[in-house]
Motif scaffolding. Structure first.
Motif, PDB file in Angstrom:
ATOM      1  N   GLN A   1      -0.959 -13.971  -2.715  1.00 51.80           N
ATOM      2  CA  GLN A   1      -1.882 -13.078  -3.387  1.00 51.80           C
ATOM      3  C   GLN A   1      -1.741 -11.629  -2.923  1.00 51.80           C
ATOM      4  O   GLN A   1      -2.210 -10.712  -3.584  1.00 51.80           O
ATOM      5  CB  GLN A   1      -3.314 -13.549  -3.215  1.00 51.80           C
ATOM      6  CG  GLN A   1      -3.813 -13.506  -1.796  1.00 51.80           C
ATOM      7  CD  GLN A   1      -5.209 -14.080  -1.679  1.00 51.80           C
ATOM      8  OE1 GLN A   1      -5.931 -14.137  -2.653  1.00 51.80           O
ATOM      9  NE2 GLN A   1      -5.575 -14.509  -0.504  1.00 51.80           N
ATOM     10  N   PHE A   2      -1.051 -11.404  -1.805  1.00 56.24           N
ATOM     11  CA  PHE A   2      -0.864 -10.058  -1.298  1.00 56.24           C
ATOM     12  C   PHE A   2       0.553  -9.543  -1.513  1.00 56.24           C
ATOM     13  O   PHE A   2       0.936  -8.517  -0.977  1.00 56.24           O
ATOM     14  CB  PHE A   2      -1.194 -10.001   0.193  1.00 56.24           C
ATOM     15  CG  PHE A   2      -2.607 -10.380   0.493  1.00 56.24           C
ATOM     16  CD1 PHE A   2      -3.651  -9.579   0.086  1.00 56.24           C
ATOM     17  CD2 PHE A   2      -2.898 -11.551   1.162  1.00 56.24           C
ATOM     18  CE1 PHE A   2      -4.958  -9.924   0.351  1.00 56.24           C
ATOM     19  CE2 PHE A   2      -4.200 -11.911   1.437  1.00 56.24           C
ATOM     20  CZ  PHE A   2      -5.233 -11.093   1.031  1.00 56.24           C
ATOM     21  N   GLU A   3       1.347 -10.239  -2.308  1.00 57.02           N
ATOM     22  CA  GLU A   3       2.741  -9.860  -2.507  1.00 57.02           C
ATOM     23  C   GLU A   3       2.895  -8.535  -3.237  1.00 57.02           C
ATOM     24  O   GLU A   3       3.701  -7.713  -2.867  1.00 57.02           O
ATOM     25  CB  GLU A   3       3.484 -10.953  -3.273  1.00 57.02           C
ATOM     26  CG  GLU A   3       3.707 -12.212  -2.484  1.00 57.02           C
ATOM     27  CD  GLU A   3       4.705 -12.050  -1.356  1.00 57.02           C
ATOM     28  OE1 GLU A   3       5.666 -11.314  -1.522  1.00 57.02           O
ATOM     29  OE2 GLU A   3       4.487 -12.662  -0.308  1.00 57.02           O
ATOM     30  N   ASN A   4       2.150  -8.320  -4.290  1.00 60.99           N
ATOM     31  CA  ASN A   4       2.343  -7.143  -5.131  1.00 60.99           C
ATOM     32  C   ASN A   4       1.078  -6.299  -5.170  1.00 60.99           C
ATOM     33  O   ASN A   4       0.174  -6.561  -5.941  1.00 60.99           O
ATOM     34  CB  ASN A   4       2.734  -7.557  -6.554  1.00 60.99           C
ATOM     35  CG  ASN A   4       4.055  -8.264  -6.588  1.00 60.99           C
ATOM     36  OD1 ASN A   4       5.003  -7.804  -5.987  1.00 60.99           O
ATOM     37  ND2 ASN A   4       4.109  -9.394  -7.263  1.00 60.99           N
ATOM     38  N   PHE A   5       1.041  -5.279  -4.339  1.00 60.65           N
ATOM     39  CA  PHE A   5      -0.083  -4.355  -4.336  1.00 60.65           C
ATOM     40  C   PHE A   5       0.206  -3.200  -5.277  1.00 60.65           C
ATOM     41  O   PHE A   5       1.331  -2.725  -5.367  1.00 60.65           O
ATOM     42  CB  PHE A   5      -0.298  -3.755  -2.946  1.00 60.65           C
ATOM     43  CG  PHE A   5      -1.186  -4.577  -2.071  1.00 60.65           C
ATOM     44  CD1 PHE A   5      -2.490  -4.834  -2.423  1.00 60.65           C
ATOM     45  CD2 PHE A   5      -0.714  -5.064  -0.881  1.00 60.65           C
ATOM     46  CE1 PHE A   5      -3.308  -5.574  -1.602  1.00 60.65           C
ATOM     47  CE2 PHE A   5      -1.522  -5.803  -0.048  1.00 60.65           C
ATOM     48  CZ  PHE A   5      -2.825  -6.060  -0.405  1.00 60.65           C
ATOM     49  N   THR A   6      -0.801  -2.741  -5.955  1.00 66.20           N
ATOM     50  CA  THR A   6      -0.725  -1.484  -6.679  1.00 66.20           C
ATOM     51  C   THR A   6      -1.896  -0.646  -6.200  1.00 66.20           C
ATOM     52  O   THR A   6      -3.027  -1.135  -6.095  1.00 66.20           O
ATOM     53  CB  THR A   6      -0.803  -1.676  -8.205  1.00 66.20           C
ATOM     54  OG1 THR A   6      -1.967  -2.413  -8.515  1.00 66.20           O
ATOM     55  CG2 THR A   6       0.419  -2.398  -8.733  1.00 66.20           C
ATOM     56  N   ALA A   7      -1.628   0.600  -5.885  1.00 63.16           N
ATOM     57  CA  ALA A   7      -2.663   1.470  -5.339  1.00 63.16           C
ATOM     58  C   ALA A   7      -3.566   1.983  -6.449  1.00 63.16           C
ATOM     59  O   ALA A   7      -3.106   2.294  -7.544  1.00 63.16           O
ATOM     60  CB  ALA A   7      -2.023   2.641  -4.613  1.00 63.16           C
ATOM     61  N   SER A   8      -4.846   2.086  -6.164  1.00 64.64           N
ATOM     62  CA  SER A   8      -5.775   2.687  -7.114  1.00 64.64           C
ATOM     63  C   SER A   8      -6.163   4.087  -6.660  1.00 64.64           C
ATOM     64  O   SER A   8      -6.489   4.942  -7.479  1.00 64.64           O
ATOM     65  CB  SER A   8      -7.022   1.829  -7.283  1.00 64.64           C
ATOM     66  OG  SER A   8      -7.665   1.658  -6.047  1.00 64.64           O
ATOM     67  N   SER A   9      -6.123   4.348  -5.350  1.00 67.11           N
ATOM     68  CA  SER A   9      -6.370   5.694  -4.838  1.00 67.11           C
ATOM     69  C   SER A   9      -5.572   5.890  -3.551  1.00 67.11           C
ATOM     70  O   SER A   9      -5.412   4.967  -2.761  1.00 67.11           O
ATOM     71  CB  SER A   9      -7.860   5.931  -4.599  1.00 67.11           C
ATOM     72  OG  SER A   9      -8.348   5.067  -3.620  1.00 67.11           O
ATOM     73  N   LEU A  10      -5.067   7.099  -3.378  1.00 68.24           N
ATOM     74  CA  LEU A  10      -4.295   7.480  -2.197  1.00 68.24           C
ATOM     75  C   LEU A  10      -4.710   8.877  -1.760  1.00 68.24           C
ATOM     76  O   LEU A  10      -5.246   9.657  -2.551  1.00 68.24           O
ATOM     77  CB  LEU A  10      -2.790   7.470  -2.506  1.00 68.24           C
ATOM     78  CG  LEU A  10      -2.158   6.115  -2.795  1.00 68.24           C
ATOM     79  CD1 LEU A  10      -0.731   6.298  -3.299  1.00 68.24           C
ATOM     80  CD2 LEU A  10      -2.176   5.234  -1.562  1.00 68.24           C
ATOM     81  N   TYR A  11      -4.429   9.196  -0.490  1.00 66.97           N
ATOM     82  CA  TYR A  11      -4.771  10.520   0.023  1.00 66.97           C
ATOM     83  C   TYR A  11      -3.817  11.561  -0.551  1.00 66.97           C
ATOM     84  O   TYR A  11      -2.606  11.402  -0.542  1.00 66.97           O
ATOM     85  CB  TYR A  11      -4.688  10.537   1.551  1.00 66.97           C
ATOM     86  CG  TYR A  11      -5.062  11.871   2.140  1.00 66.97           C
ATOM     87  CD1 TYR A  11      -6.395  12.234   2.252  1.00 66.97           C
ATOM     88  CD2 TYR A  11      -4.092  12.773   2.555  1.00 66.97           C
ATOM     89  CE1 TYR A  11      -6.758  13.467   2.779  1.00 66.97           C
ATOM     90  CE2 TYR A  11      -4.442  13.998   3.084  1.00 66.97           C
ATOM     91  CZ  TYR A  11      -5.774  14.350   3.190  1.00 66.97           C
ATOM     92  OH  TYR A  11      -6.124  15.554   3.696  1.00 66.97           O
TER      93      TYR A  11
END
Length: 82
Positions: free
Chosen positions: A5-15
């Motif tokens: 379940q943690f294989e493919n992350f997509t960011a929703s917010s970044l600095y």
């Protein structure tokens, strides 16, 4: 808990350095190669590039296989009384 379940992350917010705060990001396909795809994260406030993500062909295939679609259940038919 499964690691899949943690294989493919997509960011929703970044600095964002320019905005000096965490900002929502948009993901843009930057480059398609035979073995991977490279995505660029753009700040939604100033459009500065704040990061990248690479998806290999193997990761993409695994993600497609792990998503199993269940057939939709049909609602029971209603009876009309006359």
């Amino acid at each position: 808990m499964s690691q899949q379940q943690f294989e493919n992350f997509t960011a929703s917010s970044l600095y964002c350095e320019k905005c000096k705060t965490a900002m929502p990001v948009r993901e843009r396909l930057l480059l398609i190669l035979p073995d991977k795809e490279i995505y660029d994260y753009l700040c939604s406030g100033c459009a500065l590039s704040v990061g990248q993500r690479e998806v290999t062909a193997g990761d993409k295939l695994m993600a497609q296989q792990s998503v199993t679609r269940r057939p939709r259940r049909r609602a029971p038919a209603r009876r009309i009384q006359l």
